[in-house]
Design a protein around this motif. Sequence first.
Motif, short mmCIF file in Angstrom:
data_model
loop_
_atom_site.label_atom_id
_atom_site.label_comp_id
_atom_site.label_asym_id
_atom_site.label_seq_id
_atom_site.Cartn_x
_atom_site.Cartn_y
_atom_site.Cartn_z
N GLU A 1 14.78 44.62 34.67
CA GLU A 1 15.59 44.81 35.87
C GLU A 1 16.96 44.15 35.73
OE1 GLU A 1 13.70 43.98 39.60
OE2 GLU A 1 12.43 45.77 39.43
N LEU A 2 17.63 44.48 34.64
CA LEU A 2 18.97 43.95 34.41
C LEU A 2 20.00 44.76 35.18
CD1 LEU A 2 18.89 43.34 30.54
CD2 LEU A 2 18.26 41.77 32.39
N THR A 3 21.06 44.09 35.57
CA THR A 3 22.22 44.75 36.16
C THR A 3 23.29 44.86 35.10
OG1 THR A 3 21.73 43.89 38.36
CG2 THR A 3 23.97 44.64 37.96
N LEU A 4 23.79 46.07 34.86
CA LEU A 4 24.81 46.32 33.85
C LEU A 4 26.08 46.79 34.55
CD1 LEU A 4 25.47 46.54 30.79
CD2 LEU A 4 24.63 48.90 30.91
N LYS A 5 27.17 46.07 34.34
CA LYS A 5 28.43 46.40 34.99
C LYS A 5 29.55 46.55 33.96
CE LYS A 5 27.47 43.82 39.28
NZ LYS A 5 27.99 42.80 40.21
N GLY A 6 30.45 47.48 34.22
CA GLY A 6 31.67 47.57 33.44
C GLY A 6 32.81 46.92 34.19
N SER A 7 33.80 46.43 33.46
CA SER A 7 34.97 45.81 34.08
C SER A 7 36.22 46.37 33.44
CB SER A 7 34.93 44.29 33.91
OG SER A 7 36.06 43.68 34.51
N LEU A 8 37.09 46.98 34.27
CA LEU A 8 38.33 47.57 33.77
C LEU A 8 39.53 46.93 34.44
CD1 LEU A 8 39.76 49.75 32.05
CD2 LEU A 8 39.72 51.20 34.07
N MET A 9 40.35 46.29 33.67
CA MET A 9 41.66 45.84 34.10
C MET A 9 41.61 44.94 35.33
SD MET A 9 43.86 49.27 33.13
CE MET A 9 45.43 48.52 33.52
N TYR A 10 42.31 45.32 36.44
CA TYR A 10 42.56 44.39 37.55
C TYR A 10 43.20 45.13 38.70
CZ TYR A 10 46.12 44.81 34.00
OH TYR A 10 46.91 45.33 33.02
N THR A 11 43.33 44.42 39.82
CA THR A 11 44.12 44.89 40.95
C THR A 11 45.13 43.80 41.33
OG1 THR A 11 42.53 44.05 42.56
CG2 THR A 11 42.24 46.34 41.81
N PHE A 12 45.90 44.07 42.36
CA PHE A 12 46.97 43.16 42.78
C PHE A 12 46.45 41.75 43.00
CE2 PHE A 12 49.59 41.05 45.94
CZ PHE A 12 50.88 41.33 45.53
N SER A 13 45.33 41.64 43.70
CA SER A 13 44.80 40.31 44.02
C SER A 13 44.38 39.55 42.78
CB SER A 13 43.63 40.42 45.00
OG SER A 13 42.57 41.16 44.42
N ASP A 14 43.91 40.26 41.73
CA ASP A 14 43.54 39.59 40.49
C ASP A 14 44.77 38.97 39.82
OD1 ASP A 14 40.80 40.43 40.70
OD2 ASP A 14 41.40 42.40 39.95
N PHE A 15 45.90 39.69 39.88
CA PHE A 15 47.14 39.15 39.31
C PHE A 15 47.58 37.91 40.09
CE2 PHE A 15 47.93 42.28 36.22
CZ PHE A 15 49.07 41.93 35.52
N GLN A 16 47.52 37.99 41.39
CA GLN A 16 47.93 36.85 42.20
C GLN A 16 47.04 35.63 41.93
OE1 GLN A 16 50.70 36.66 44.57
NE2 GLN A 16 51.18 38.30 43.14
N GLU A 17 45.75 35.88 41.76
CA GLU A 17 44.82 34.79 41.45
C GLU A 17 45.11 34.21 40.07
OE1 GLU A 17 41.26 32.29 41.90
OE2 GLU A 17 43.02 32.95 43.02
N ALA A 18 45.44 35.07 39.10
CA ALA A 18 45.77 34.58 37.76
C ALA A 18 46.99 33.67 37.80
CB ALA A 18 46.00 35.77 36.82
N ILE A 19 48.00 34.06 38.57
CA ILE A 19 49.20 33.23 38.70
C ILE A 19 48.83 31.88 39.30
CG2 ILE A 19 51.42 33.02 39.87
CD1 ILE A 19 51.64 36.10 39.64
N ARG A 20 47.98 31.90 40.33
CA ARG A 20 47.56 30.65 40.98
C ARG A 20 46.82 29.75 40.00
NH1 ARG A 20 43.29 28.07 43.25
NH2 ARG A 20 41.82 29.69 42.62
N LEU A 21 45.88 30.30 39.26
CA LEU A 21 45.08 29.50 38.33
C LEU A 21 45.95 28.84 37.26
CD1 LEU A 21 42.00 31.86 37.88
CD2 LEU A 21 42.00 29.63 39.03
N LEU A 22 46.96 29.55 36.78
CA LEU A 22 47.86 28.96 35.79
C LEU A 22 48.78 27.92 36.43
CD1 LEU A 22 48.83 32.03 33.59
CD2 LEU A 22 47.42 30.09 32.92
N ALA A 23 49.32 28.25 37.59
CA ALA A 23 50.24 27.32 38.26
C ALA A 23 49.55 26.02 38.61
CB ALA A 23 50.83 27.98 39.50
N GLU A 24 48.26 26.10 38.99
CA GLU A 24 47.50 24.91 39.35
C GLU A 24 46.77 24.28 38.16
OE1 GLU A 24 44.90 25.93 42.56
OE2 GLU A 24 46.54 26.46 43.92
#
Length: 322
Positions: free
Chosen positions: A261-284
Amino acid sequence: MRAVIAAPHKIDWIEAPPTQLQSGEVLLKPLAIGVCGSDLHVYEGQHPFVRYPVFPGHEVAAQVVEVGSGVDPSWHGALVALEPSLTCGQCVPCRSGRYNICEQLRVMGFQAPGAMAEHFVSPVQNLHRLPQGFDVELGAMIEPLAVAVHAVALTPVQGKQVAVLGAGTIGLLVAQVARAYGAAGVVVVDVLEVRRRVAEGLGLVAKAPDTAKYEVIFECVGNEKAFEAAIQGARKGGTVVVVGVYGQPATLSAGLIQDWELTLKGSLMYTFSDFQEAIRLLAEQRVQAHPLITHRFALKQVQAAFAAALQRDQALKVLLLA
């Protein structure tokens, strides 16, 4: 002038005609550009979703040098990171906010001209302002970090035992994001000792492949052997997130997905909020990106930069700098 991959194993710096700005577009001068694993797939003829010639460059920090009609003049001179997705805005995924899987998705640097050029054009809506004084090298790391943020956000990791297969740039960023989001333990698995040492330098636990089991596994390699290892390494009821880009079809133990009963997910790229979060994680400074930068070249040294990036046992992130 811009870089072009005219055919597999053929990259050159060529003269290109100037592009006229359309409404809503800006002209940018790249300051730092990353060479990505997907760029190498294109160079080696293993990317399934491109046609040659390809004009690369999608991991970029840049400065706006000219604005087109309809663009707020305050963008002129801004330091920005590029979100390279070009989407239709009309399909079901776009209308639901999941434009990263747009049915007509094109990506600058792959299906549309990218940033490896003296200047390049982008819709202003694809830009993210960077904080004043932000390191331009870190600016080029925002796009791959956004990939990692999006992947980790797909499944809860807080309090869970997490494994990341592959200590390349994406794998090391995924591991750091999972740690920042409260995973009970994060283990980075890689066959190369040199990459395991980089992971350890980031304060992560790293080891060679073994038979340990995990609740969440991020597959960040992109080949059949790693995919099968992710399935085999998942605990019953666990989750496997596929982040690596596959140039070839893969066979895997589908029976285990069913039986465990494994869950298999694909992940493609990002959305606007992912970019904003990436900027925050680096800035902090929640994520360290500088230790992943192993090589730096001048902008026009694209051939040398790609040659260095192909030495996968030595290179992590290769940057082109203006």
